[in-house]
Scaffold this motif. Structure first.
Motif, PDB file in Angstrom:
ATOM      1  N   LEU A  28     -20.464 -22.750  58.890  1.00  0.00           N
ATOM      2  CA  LEU A  28     -21.701 -22.981  59.654  1.00  0.00           C
ATOM      3  C   LEU A  28     -21.350 -23.196  61.121  1.00  0.00           C
ATOM      4  O   LEU A  28     -20.267 -23.709  61.443  1.00  0.00           O
TER       5      LEU A  28
ATOM      6  N   GLU B 267     -22.930 -29.936  52.831  1.00  0.00           N
ATOM      7  CA  GLU B 267     -21.526 -29.571  52.620  1.00  0.00           C
ATOM      8  C   GLU B 267     -20.664 -30.025  53.803  1.00  0.00           C
ATOM      9  O   GLU B 267     -19.521 -30.455  53.625  1.00  0.00           O
TER      10      GLU B 267
ATOM     11  N   ALA C  21     -17.384 -25.027  56.007  1.00  0.00           N
ATOM     12  CA  ALA C  21     -18.684 -24.720  55.398  1.00  0.00           C
ATOM     13  C   ALA C  21     -19.270 -23.426  55.957  1.00  0.00           C
ATOM     14  O   ALA C  21     -20.373 -23.031  55.560  1.00  0.00           O
TER      15      ALA C  21
ATOM     16  N   TYR D  28     -33.629 -19.183  52.905  1.00  0.00           N
ATOM     17  CA  TYR D  28     -33.326 -18.977  54.326  1.00  0.00           C
ATOM     18  C   TYR D  28     -33.511 -17.509  54.699  1.00  0.00           C
ATOM     19  O   TYR D  28     -33.312 -16.618  53.871  1.00  0.00           O
TER      20      TYR D  28
ATOM     21  N   ARG E 293     -27.966 -27.172  53.965  1.00  0.00           N
ATOM     22  CA  ARG E 293     -26.562 -26.724  53.980  1.00  0.00           C
ATOM     23  C   ARG E 293     -25.654 -27.719  54.687  1.00  0.00           C
ATOM     24  O   ARG E 293     -24.437 -27.700  54.513  1.00  0.00           O
TER      25      ARG E 293
END
Ligand code: SF4
Length: 640
Positions: free
Chosen positions: A547, A514, A545, A215, A511
């Protein structure tokens, strides 16, 4: 747990749960093979309730194909409703197959069907209830190989941590290649990694653990790196050159399922090019089933099942080349059987009404469905579904004149560049259609508006577009709720939070796994069911997570952004999607590509298949001799 012990416990539990027939098996046409004599055992799992899973044609087709192999068996498993899950966890009963009541952990392969993203937590729950490690990294040589397939796998990354191998594309042939790999590996003493690497060489199979994702600092994707020589980049979708004969030996359930009917697929793929439609892009090329094969399929299926309804399935029935001939042939052959025949996804034109008239004869006429998707001509040009309002009203008049009382109109809100005026136009159009009906049949006329919310799905020309925010969706829905009330009008809509979830899951990167895991731990299950959907669990999972949900859904994306699904090749070129997106910004439309091929990318990818299947089976132009560039890209006829 042995099947006998499992059966004893199950029979104690069944009287205490809702709809015990969901878990009993034993239906007409199920296949039960001798477990001890069949070396390859496949469990086919649908991560929702029996009634939905049993209506899934893909699952039924795979069940039939595997069971036709002399050395393999396929059995079914579905998600358990929360009452049954609680009873199973309390008694230590693992998730089992319906046919022989073996725990799913006893099978060699567990194939999970993922036609849509809101099944992801149920898939985790099935693994957990079966006692199979959730993470692919935690599975050993005695655990089943966990394979997933279905349209939601065209962006496999959110489920990458949990799935050993994804099938990208159509399953009818690749399932046999997967079985061949497992057959060769089983008992050979090789590692699980060896099996995964072998599978990665099969056309249409993606093994996520063989790739690493990198990323940028801003969270966007930099690169997907193949870690082993067998891990292909990109992974090209699998297709069949022509549709295999229709499935006729369908299992007949003991309880009402979502579709109590014989499903006959008349055509696969779509050439219309609606820019929001993922199915239309990922199922190209169009392949049609000959009329005689459809009619004979219905005949055989009626004899084998006794069903009284038949669905002639496709993404766009009016586009089937010989649609009139098909409808005439079906109506003539089955005129005395009083069958309930349906032909979904008809174009907005009076010809569609004539077709339905011919097909349904004197049978009961419930609602007639049209899907304009947007209410203004400007917006319909942006989404590439150009039809004039006048044509729509003419079709509505024909529908009411031919004996239908209710017209169901499907729209989406949230299309790119949509304003509140465009949303107001939905209400105005519904009222205009109702007014036509009132003139013709008075107060019996009804209009039901089904308004969903646009999600920019992967592999579509709109994959760059941000989603509406919750507040924008709520404002648009409030307008529609105010406007679409009163006699003859009904409005159905989707909960905005559920739309958000579907958008996160369909657009997520690796991702997101998660987030799915943490949401499941917090109790997320049956996310497609409003009464079970737990929005807060998802928000907390994002927080844990670390995010940001808005990153996945509400961000403007530069045209050169690498998407998490770009290494999955649906055969329509990104360059074509980019051009089509840019065309949409100018309101420029494309005609149906049966009229003119736009070189979307299908033919270079599948030139060899097309060349070996000349004529009318495909709607794409014929390929005569390979250019040198094309030859390099061609898929081999014999898979690896
Ligand atoms: S190759 Fe041409 S005809 Fe075939 S799907 Fe693409 S645009 Fe349509």
């Amino acid at each position: 747990m042995r099947p006998e012990e499992l059966s004893r416990t199950l029979e104690r539990l069944l009287p205490g749960v809702q709809k015990p027939a969901r878990y009993a098996g034993g239906e007409l046409n199920q296949t039960v093979k001798d477990w001890d004599r069949v070396p390859l055992r496949v469990a086919l799992a649908f991560p929702d309730i029996y009634e939905l899973g049993m209506s899934n044609l893909g699952l039924a087709i795979l069940y039939d194909i595997v069971n036709r192999q002399p050395d393999a068996l396929a059995e079914r498993a579905f998600s358990t409703w929360p009452d049954m899950e609680a009873a199973m966890r309390a008694t230590g009963l693992p998730l089992f197959s319906l046919e022989t009541r073996h725990p799913l952990s006893d099978f060699d392969v567990l194939g999970i069907s993922l036609p849509y993203e809101t099944l992801f937590t149920n898939a985790l729950n099935m693994l957990d209830l079966a006692g199979i490690p959730l993470l692919t990294a935690d599975r050993g040589s005695t655990d089943p190989l966990v394979v997933a397939g279905g349209h939601a796998c065209y962006n496999p990354e959110p489920m990458a941590p949990f799935i050993d191998a994804f099938v990208i594309g159509e399953g009818e042939e690749v399932i046999l290649d997967i079985l061949a790999c497992v057959r060769a590996w089983k008992g050979g003493g090789q590692s699980r990694e060896a099996l995964l690497r072998h599978l990665a060489g099969v056309w249409g199979v993606y093994v996520p653990s063989l790739y690493r994702v990198h990323y940028h600092a801003d969270g966007t994707l930099q690169q997907v790196e193949a870690l082993f020589p067998e891990a292909r980049l990109p992974v090209i979708k699998r297709i069949v050159a022509k549709l295999p004969p229709p499935l006729t030996r369908l299992i007949v359930p003991y309880l009402d399922i979502a579709h109590n009917r014989i499903p006959i697929e008349i055509m696969r793929g779509c050439t219309r090019g609606c820019r929001f439609c993922q199915a239309g892009m990922i199922t190209r090329p169009v392949r049609e089933r000959p009329v005689e094969e459809v009619v004979e399929g219905i005949e055989r299926a009626l004899a084998e099942t006794g069903f009284e309804q038949v669905g002639l399935l496709s993404l766009s029935s009016s586009d089937y080349d010989d649609i009139l001939e098909l409808v005439r042939a079906v109506s003539a052959r089955f005129a005395d059987r009083h069958l309930d025949l349906s032909l979904p996804s008809l174009r907005i034109e009076t010809f569609s009404v004539e077709l339905m008239d011919l097909l349904q004869g004197n049978s009961h006429r419930s609602g007639f469905t049209l899907a304009p998707e947007a209410a203004t001509e400007r917006m319909r040009e942006i989404i590439n579904k150009p039809v004039s309002t006048q044509q729509l009203l003419e079709t509505a008049r024909a529908i009411y004149q031919h004996g239908w009382h209710t017209i169901k109109l499907y729209f989406m809100i949230g299309h790119p560049s949509e304003t509140l005026e465009d949303v107001q136009a939905i209400a105005d159009l519904c009222k205009a259609v109702l007014a036509e009906g009132r003139q013709l049949i008075g107060n019996r006329a009804k209009v039901t508006a089904g308004v969903s919310t646009f999600i920019p799905k992967p592999h579509t020309p709109f994959q760059w577009v941000p989603c509406d925010t919750l507040e924008q969706i709520q404002a648009k829905q409030a307008l529609l709720k105010r406007q679409l009330r009163g006699r003859g009008l009904k409005l159905n809509w989707n909960h905005p939070q559920e739309t958000m979830l579907e958008a996160w899951l369909s657009r997520g990167d690796r991702r997101m796994g998660e987030v799915i895991y943490r949401a499941w731990q917090r109790g997320a299950r049956f996310d497609a069911w409003s009464e079970h959907f737990q929005y807060d669990a998802w928000l907390q999972a994002f927080q844990e997570a670390d995010l940001d949900p808005a990153f996945y859904t509400h961000r403007d994306r530069p045209i050169d952004e690498i998407f998490p699904w770009d290494h999955i090749d649906a055969a329509v070129k990104k360059q074509f999607l980019t051009e089509d997106y840019l065309w949409s910004l100018r309101g420029k439309t494309r005609v149906d590509c049966r009229e003119r091929c736009f070189a979307c990318g299908i033919l270079p990818k599948f030139a060899e298949l097309r060349r070996s299947n000349p004529g009318e089976v495909w709607e794409c132009p014929e390929v005569r001799s390979p250019s040198r560039k094309r030859a390099a890209e061609v898929i081999p006829l014999v898979p690896a």
